[in-house]
Design a protein around this motif. Structure first.
Motif, PDB file in Angstrom:
ATOM      1  N   LEU A 335       0.832  -1.202   0.000  1.00 43.41           N
ATOM      2  CA  LEU A 335       0.000   0.000   0.000  1.00 43.41           C
ATOM      3  C   LEU A 335       0.868   1.255   0.000  1.00 43.41           C
ATOM      4  N   ASP A 336       1.982   1.213   0.707  1.00 38.69           N
ATOM      5  CA  ASP A 336       2.896   2.355   0.750  1.00 38.69           C
ATOM      6  C   ASP A 336       3.452   2.658  -0.637  1.00 38.69           C
ATOM      7  N   VAL A 339       0.796   4.391  -2.701  1.00 37.19           N
ATOM      8  CA  VAL A 339       0.613   5.785  -2.275  1.00 37.19           C
ATOM      9  C   VAL A 339       1.767   6.660  -2.774  1.00 37.19           C
ATOM     10  N   ARG A 340       2.989   6.155  -2.685  1.00 39.26           N
ATOM     11  CA  ARG A 340       4.150   6.931  -3.129  1.00 39.26           C
ATOM     12  C   ARG A 340       4.086   7.202  -4.636  1.00 39.26           C
ATOM     13  N   ASN A 342       1.434   7.254  -6.503  1.00 39.90           N
ATOM     14  CA  ASN A 342       0.338   8.190  -6.722  1.00 39.90           C
ATOM     15  C   ASN A 342       0.781   9.620  -6.403  1.00 39.90           C
ATOM     16  N   SER A 359      -7.909  -0.746   2.434  1.00 36.55           N
ATOM     17  CA  SER A 359      -7.051   0.258   1.794  1.00 36.55           C
ATOM     18  C   SER A 359      -7.833   1.537   1.507  1.00 36.55           C
ATOM     19  N   ARG A 360      -9.069   1.383   1.042  1.00 34.86           N
ATOM     20  CA  ARG A 360      -9.899   2.567   0.749  1.00 34.86           C
ATOM     21  C   ARG A 360     -10.111   3.411   1.992  1.00 34.86           C
ATOM     22  N   LEU A 362      -8.102   3.830   4.471  1.00 34.26           N
ATOM     23  CA  LEU A 362      -6.878   4.561   4.792  1.00 34.26           C
ATOM     24  C   LEU A 362      -6.487   5.568   3.712  1.00 34.26           C
ATOM     25  N   HIS A 363      -6.700   5.186   2.445  1.00 36.45           N
ATOM     26  CA  HIS A 363      -6.239   6.022   1.327  1.00 36.45           C
ATOM     27  C   HIS A 363      -7.305   6.108   0.237  1.00 36.45           C
ATOM     28  N   GLN A 365      -7.822   8.356  -1.729  1.00 41.81           N
ATOM     29  CA  GLN A 365      -7.357   9.094  -2.906  1.00 41.81           C
ATOM     30  C   GLN A 365      -6.899   8.170  -4.020  1.00 41.81           C
ATOM     31  N   LEU A 366      -6.629   6.919  -3.718  1.00 48.75           N
ATOM     32  CA  LEU A 366      -6.176   5.977  -4.738  1.00 48.75           C
ATOM     33  C   LEU A 366      -7.345   5.481  -5.583  1.00 48.75           C
TER      34      LEU A 366
END
Length: 440
Positions: A335-336, A339-340, A342, A359-360, A362-363, A365-366
């Protein structure tokens, strides 16, 4: 036996259901009413193979129930404390708020002769802080660390490779009682190790520290392999034949994550420093640093393979959970990485068989999608969780749907030659890039 399990998260839910499956009468208690309702209806709050079946069987048999009321531990003679010990905000230390509260909430319901069993992973010295209060009630304290592997937690509970009991001096009654709880496992051959409290508390963190060190060692070798032209996978195979070393946990890649290894080695380091022995485990800081560095290296590889920039390039990220057979995204390298990438402007489409919902949260925006949606017209494919369905992808078929046949194998789990032969440019961690042949 009548048993209570206090805390019904990952550890507690598995422990309660597993104990019921071997014939005990178990009540699981948790302050989260929604979680209790879900478990009471046979729905697991986590993805763990075999757990849903165990939950349903236990509930249907009447040997398993869940409650949000601590008074429902009345009648149980063995009480397991299985609450979380997350990393304290702004610190490397373990947050013992939930452990301390569980002990405090349990005290009024303890009867003489009861056994309180700590299963949570705690800093050394925690049991000693609580043993006096337990003994004042005429009860006994045991520290019985868990050694669960996510994806194999049910098996590891029912058929543990060892059982460790940390007890007060001469407390044979506590040992005999726990032997009765674990009679099925002991009869099947699980060894029992009886120790003092401190040893039992150290066993779990020492085991995790060793595993983390082994993983980071091979990842450090991957860093050297990349600049020397060596192949870290063959290196691991070669040194793994040495029985003193062994091949397990020598898979170079994006590194470890999850709810245990990262926080446990940080908490261990913090506790050692509190004890005035920080230098004894100072190497664990470098273990942690190597591990985190591998995530950045994956992002660098993607960037290099895409000509120096990922901006507005579509990148398929296959995997979000920190390991296969889990939906756990706590400190997940996968997941990290998503995010990086993105954050660097890539058009990331991430996918995972089980971990997209977590995952949604936490993030958000993805962009998330199916494997097919992620692969369609992708400029690069990054495999970051070694789910079987990703390892078994047909490189020739995938070649037909992507825009550019570039694959970054962040787990070194793919057949590099097969992908190169199918026309892919293959890049792994600690392995040299294989340039594929053009295919029609």
């Amino acid at each position: 036996m009548k048993i209570s399990v206090i805390g019904c998260g990952y550890l507690g839910a598995v422990h309660a259901a597993s104990l019921a499956s071997v014939g005990h009468d178990v009540v699981g208690v948790d302050i989260d009413a929604a979680k209790v309702e879900s478990l009471s209806n046979g729905r697991s709050p986590i993805y763990e193979p075999e757990l849903p079946e165990l939950l349903r069987a236990g509930l249907e048999s009447g040997r398993l129930r869940f409650s949000a009321d601590m008074s429902d531990v009345n009648g149980a003679t063995v009480h397991f404390i299985a609450v979380g010990t997350p990393q304290r905000l702004g610190s490397s230390s373990a947050d013992l708020t939930y452990v301390d509260q569980a002990f405090a909430d349990l005290m009024p319901y303890l009867a003489e002769g009861d056994i309180v069993v700590g299963k949570s992973t705690v800093p050394v010295g925690t049991a000693q802080r609580h043993v006096g209060n337990v003994q004042e009630r005429g009860a006994h304290l045991v520290w019985n660390p868990e050694f669960l592997r996510e994806g194999f937690a049910v098996k590891d509970t029912i058929e543990p490779d060892r059982l460790v009991y940390g007890v007060a001096d001469g407390d044979e009654y506590a040992v005999e009682t726990l032997n009765e709880v674990y009679a099925t496992a002991i009869e099947a051959g699980s060894p029992v190790i009886v120790s003092d409290f401190a040893t039992a508390e150290l066993v779990k963190v020492a085991a995790n520290a060793f595993l983390a060190t082994k993983i980071s060692f091979i990842n450090a070798m991957a860093e050297i392999a990349e600049v020397t032209g060596a192949d870290v996978t063959k290196l691991a195979d070669a040194i793994g034949h040495d029985k003193r070393i062994g091949r397990k946990f020598l898979n170079a890649g994006v590194g470890f994550g999850g709810g245990c290894l990262p926080k446990d080695i940080r908490a261990f380091t913090a506790r050692a420093e509190e004890l005035g022995r920080g230098e004894s485990v100072a190497f664990l800081k470098e273990v942690d640093a190597i591990n985190l560095r591998r995530r950045e290296r994956v992002v660098e590889l993607v960037t290099e393979e895409l000509g120096g920039s990922v901006f507005q390039k579509k990148v398929a990220v296959l995997g979000l959970a920190f390991k296969p057979n889990s939906d756990d995204v706590r400190d997940s390298p996968a997941l990290d990485v998503a995010v990086r990438l993105n954050g660097l402007g890539a058009n990331v489409v991430a996918t995972d068989p089980q971990a997209m919902q977590n995952s949604r949260r936490l993030h958000p925006q993805l962009v998330y999608g199916t494997t097919e949606e992620a692969l369609a017209d992708a400029d690069a494919v990054v495999v970051v969780t070694e789910w079987p369905e990703y390892k078994e992808l047909d490189p020739a078929e995938v070649h037909r749907v992507v825009r550019t046949p570039i694959v970054i194998d962040a787990r070194n789990c793919l057949d590099a030659d097969a992908w190169a032969d199918a026309g892919w440019e293959y890049a792994g961690l600690g392995r040299q890039v294989r340039n594929g042949r053009a295919t029609s």
